[in-house]
Design a protein around this motif. Sequence first.
Motif, mmCIF file in Angstrom:
data_model
loop_
_atom_site.group_PDB
_atom_site.id
_atom_site.type_symbol
_atom_site.label_atom_id
_atom_site.label_comp_id
_atom_site.label_asym_id
_atom_site.label_seq_id
_atom_site.Cartn_x
_atom_site.Cartn_y
_atom_site.Cartn_z
ATOM 1 N N ASP A 168 -13.970 -68.301 41.636
ATOM 2 C CA ASP A 168 -13.453 -67.446 40.466
ATOM 3 C C ASP A 168 -14.515 -66.977 39.704
ATOM 4 O OD1 ASP A 168 -10.837 -67.941 41.063
ATOM 5 O OD2 ASP A 168 -10.522 -69.601 39.570
ATOM 6 N N ILE A 169 -15.639 -67.851 39.641
ATOM 7 C CA ILE A 169 -17.038 -67.492 39.020
ATOM 8 C C ILE A 169 -17.606 -66.348 39.900
ATOM 9 C CG2 ILE A 169 -19.346 -68.416 38.357
ATOM 10 C CD1 ILE A 169 -17.700 -70.945 37.459
ATOM 11 N N THR A 170 -17.864 -66.292 41.028
ATOM 12 C CA THR A 170 -18.504 -65.438 41.885
ATOM 13 C C THR A 170 -17.621 -63.927 41.825
ATOM 14 O OG1 THR A 170 -19.073 -67.242 43.486
ATOM 15 C CG2 THR A 170 -19.066 -64.749 44.250
ATOM 16 N N ALA A 171 -16.444 -64.145 41.905
ATOM 17 C CA ALA A 171 -15.719 -62.936 41.565
ATOM 18 C C ALA A 171 -15.735 -62.426 40.147
ATOM 19 C CB ALA A 171 -14.187 -63.125 41.872
ATOM 20 N N ALA A 172 -15.712 -63.122 39.095
ATOM 21 C CA ALA A 172 -15.994 -62.667 37.886
ATOM 22 C C ALA A 172 -17.522 -62.118 37.667
ATOM 23 C CB ALA A 172 -16.004 -63.914 36.997
ATOM 24 N N ALA A 173 -18.526 -62.599 38.237
ATOM 25 C CA ALA A 173 -19.914 -61.969 38.271
ATOM 26 C C ALA A 173 -20.110 -60.652 38.847
ATOM 27 C CB ALA A 173 -20.859 -63.142 38.818
ATOM 28 N N PHE A 174 -19.640 -60.669 39.899
ATOM 29 C CA PHE A 174 -19.184 -59.108 40.422
ATOM 30 C C PHE A 174 -18.345 -58.256 39.919
ATOM 31 C CE2 PHE A 174 -21.285 -61.657 44.110
ATOM 32 C CZ PHE A 174 -22.205 -60.669 44.721
ATOM 33 N N TYR A 175 -17.429 -58.769 39.402
ATOM 34 C CA TYR A 175 -16.444 -57.905 38.497
ATOM 35 C C TYR A 175 -17.604 -57.567 37.306
ATOM 36 C CZ TYR A 175 -13.340 -56.287 35.025
ATOM 37 O OH TYR A 175 -12.667 -55.668 34.015
ATOM 38 N N GLU A 176 -18.097 -58.151 36.663
ATOM 39 C CA GLU A 176 -18.887 -57.760 35.517
ATOM 40 C C GLU A 176 -19.919 -56.989 35.914
ATOM 41 O OE1 GLU A 176 -19.001 -58.447 32.196
ATOM 42 O OE2 GLU A 176 -16.705 -59.079 32.780
ATOM 43 N N LEU A 177 -20.568 -57.267 37.066
ATOM 44 C CA LEU A 177 -21.771 -56.338 37.805
ATOM 45 C C LEU A 177 -21.105 -54.943 37.663
ATOM 46 C CD1 LEU A 177 -24.598 -55.837 38.829
ATOM 47 C CD2 LEU A 177 -23.636 -56.513 41.077
ATOM 48 N N TRP A 178 -19.925 -54.731 38.248
ATOM 49 C CA TRP A 178 -19.233 -53.337 38.346
ATOM 50 C C TRP A 178 -18.898 -52.674 37.219
ATOM 51 C CZ3 TRP A 178 -18.562 -49.811 41.843
ATOM 52 C CH2 TRP A 178 -17.618 -48.707 41.709
ATOM 53 N N ARG A 179 -18.296 -53.713 36.326
ATOM 54 C CA ARG A 179 -17.955 -53.003 34.943
ATOM 55 C C ARG A 179 -19.283 -52.633 34.138
ATOM 56 N NH1 ARG A 179 -16.788 -54.945 29.843
ATOM 57 N NH2 ARG A 179 -17.581 -56.769 30.042
ATOM 58 N N LYS A 180 -20.412 -53.245 34.210
ATOM 59 C CA LYS A 180 -21.559 -52.972 33.679
ATOM 60 C C LYS A 180 -22.664 -52.200 34.420
ATOM 61 C CE LYS A 180 -21.170 -56.778 30.491
ATOM 62 N NZ LYS A 180 -21.828 -57.873 29.900
ATOM 63 N N VAL B 172 -28.015 -65.013 36.432
ATOM 64 C CA VAL B 172 -27.982 -65.177 34.985
ATOM 65 C C VAL B 172 -26.399 -65.148 34.545
ATOM 66 C CG1 VAL B 172 -28.507 -64.301 32.763
ATOM 67 C CG2 VAL B 172 -30.216 -64.343 34.431
ATOM 68 N N THR B 173 -25.576 -64.199 35.187
ATOM 69 C CA THR B 173 -24.318 -64.001 34.650
ATOM 70 C C THR B 173 -23.530 -65.207 35.220
ATOM 71 O OG1 THR B 173 -24.509 -61.679 34.778
ATOM 72 C CG2 THR B 173 -22.396 -62.319 34.819
ATOM 73 N N THR B 174 -24.093 -65.582 36.498
ATOM 74 C CA THR B 174 -23.070 -66.728 37.152
ATOM 75 C C THR B 174 -23.520 -68.075 36.331
ATOM 76 O OG1 THR B 174 -23.580 -65.766 39.461
ATOM 77 C CG2 THR B 174 -23.014 -68.364 39.324
ATOM 78 N N VAL B 175 -24.608 -68.356 35.800
ATOM 79 C CA VAL B 175 -24.793 -69.559 35.074
ATOM 80 C C VAL B 175 -24.161 -69.386 33.825
ATOM 81 C CG1 VAL B 175 -26.847 -70.612 33.636
ATOM 82 C CG2 VAL B 175 -27.110 -70.034 36.128
ATOM 83 N N ASN B 176 -24.119 -68.063 32.949
ATOM 84 C CA ASN B 176 -23.399 -68.053 32.007
ATOM 85 C C ASN B 176 -21.923 -68.323 32.086
ATOM 86 O OD1 ASN B 176 -25.548 -67.617 30.316
ATOM 87 N ND2 ASN B 176 -25.426 -65.355 30.752
ATOM 88 N N LEU B 177 -21.191 -67.588 33.394
ATOM 89 C CA LEU B 177 -19.930 -67.822 33.409
ATOM 90 C C LEU B 177 -19.497 -69.360 33.752
ATOM 91 C CD1 LEU B 177 -19.408 -64.805 35.741
ATOM 92 C CD2 LEU B 177 -18.126 -65.195 33.427
ATOM 93 N N ALA B 178 -20.521 -70.238 34.492
ATOM 94 C CA ALA B 178 -20.332 -71.295 34.959
ATOM 95 C C ALA B 178 -20.255 -72.312 33.528
ATOM 96 C CB ALA B 178 -21.374 -71.954 35.627
ATOM 97 N N ARG B 179 -21.097 -71.975 32.692
ATOM 98 C CA ARG B 179 -21.287 -72.593 31.387
ATOM 99 C C ARG B 179 -19.894 -72.450 30.680
ATOM 100 N NH1 ARG B 179 -25.225 -70.084 28.486
ATOM 101 N NH2 ARG B 179 -26.652 -71.081 29.971
ATOM 102 N N ASN B 180 -19.208 -71.218 30.578
ATOM 103 C CA ASN B 180 -18.218 -70.834 30.069
ATOM 104 C C ASN B 180 -16.978 -71.795 30.508
ATOM 105 O OD1 ASN B 180 -19.251 -69.388 28.092
ATOM 106 N ND2 ASN B 180 -18.721 -67.401 29.516
ATOM 107 N N ASN B 181 -16.824 -71.883 31.837
ATOM 108 C CA ASN B 181 -16.027 -72.465 32.860
ATOM 109 C C ASN B 181 -15.790 -73.942 32.206
ATOM 110 O OD1 ASN B 181 -15.311 -74.249 35.401
ATOM 111 N ND2 ASN B 181 -14.177 -72.318 35.396
ATOM 112 N N ARG B 182 -17.013 -74.726 32.195
ATOM 113 C CA ARG B 182 -17.192 -75.996 31.922
ATOM 114 C C ARG B 182 -16.923 -76.172 30.479
ATOM 115 N NH1 ARG B 182 -22.386 -75.484 34.400
ATOM 116 N NH2 ARG B 182 -23.135 -75.699 32.340
ATOM 117 N N ARG B 183 -17.197 -75.263 29.685
ATOM 118 C CA ARG B 183 -16.721 -75.531 28.204
ATOM 119 C C ARG B 183 -14.997 -75.385 27.871
ATOM 120 N NH1 ARG B 183 -21.501 -72.528 26.322
ATOM 121 N NH2 ARG B 183 -20.019 -70.617 26.241
#
Length: 194
Positions: free
Chosen positions: A52-64, A81-92
């Motif tokens: 899910d995080i991988t997909a979200a990172a590439f989605y964000e790349l496409w979006r931006k 960097v985006t992957t690290v941030n998404l993983a942190r959000n996932n853990r929170r």
Amino acid sequence: MKDEQHDNDDGPLWALAQRNDGAGFAGLFDRHRPRVYRRALSLVTDPHDAEDITAAAFYELWRKRKTVALVSGSVLPWLMVTTVNLARNNRRAAGRYRSLLSKLPRSDEPARAIDAEEIEIRQRLHAALQELSPTDAALLVLTTFEDMPVWQAAQALGLKPPAARVRLHRARKRLRADLHDLNPSIRTAPEGTF
């Protein structure tokens, strides 16, 4: 060495992606997905969350894609960097969810086993609901099982309250006929006020 550096240059593919070229973006995805996934998996440990995080990172790349700048000719640093941030959000989010679950009241009574008769009743009720139109089934579920006033259910389904009452009466009558041998008691929903 120069050829290897050229092979890792995302510039040409990135230029295509920035012009809304799906094939260019797919090339970047194929090139960087394994590393992004490995990084995500190292941060969250659950393979499904990592996907899910991988997909979200590439989605964000496409979006931006219009604003992301290459670093040394690559989008990989931005993806990491985006992957690290998404993983942190996932853990929170997972932590908040666990915290919420720990605060919910627990019943000391063990869960009641469902007997064969109850399973049959549920299956027959499900089958009877499937025979109704989607609108009538939704109306019946909202008013009977969810205790929603008829006027509110009508509004949710885009019906006028009088039409909803007529449809509900017919649906109940049909359900009683379909389940007559079970002696169903279909309680009426409160009418509510406008």
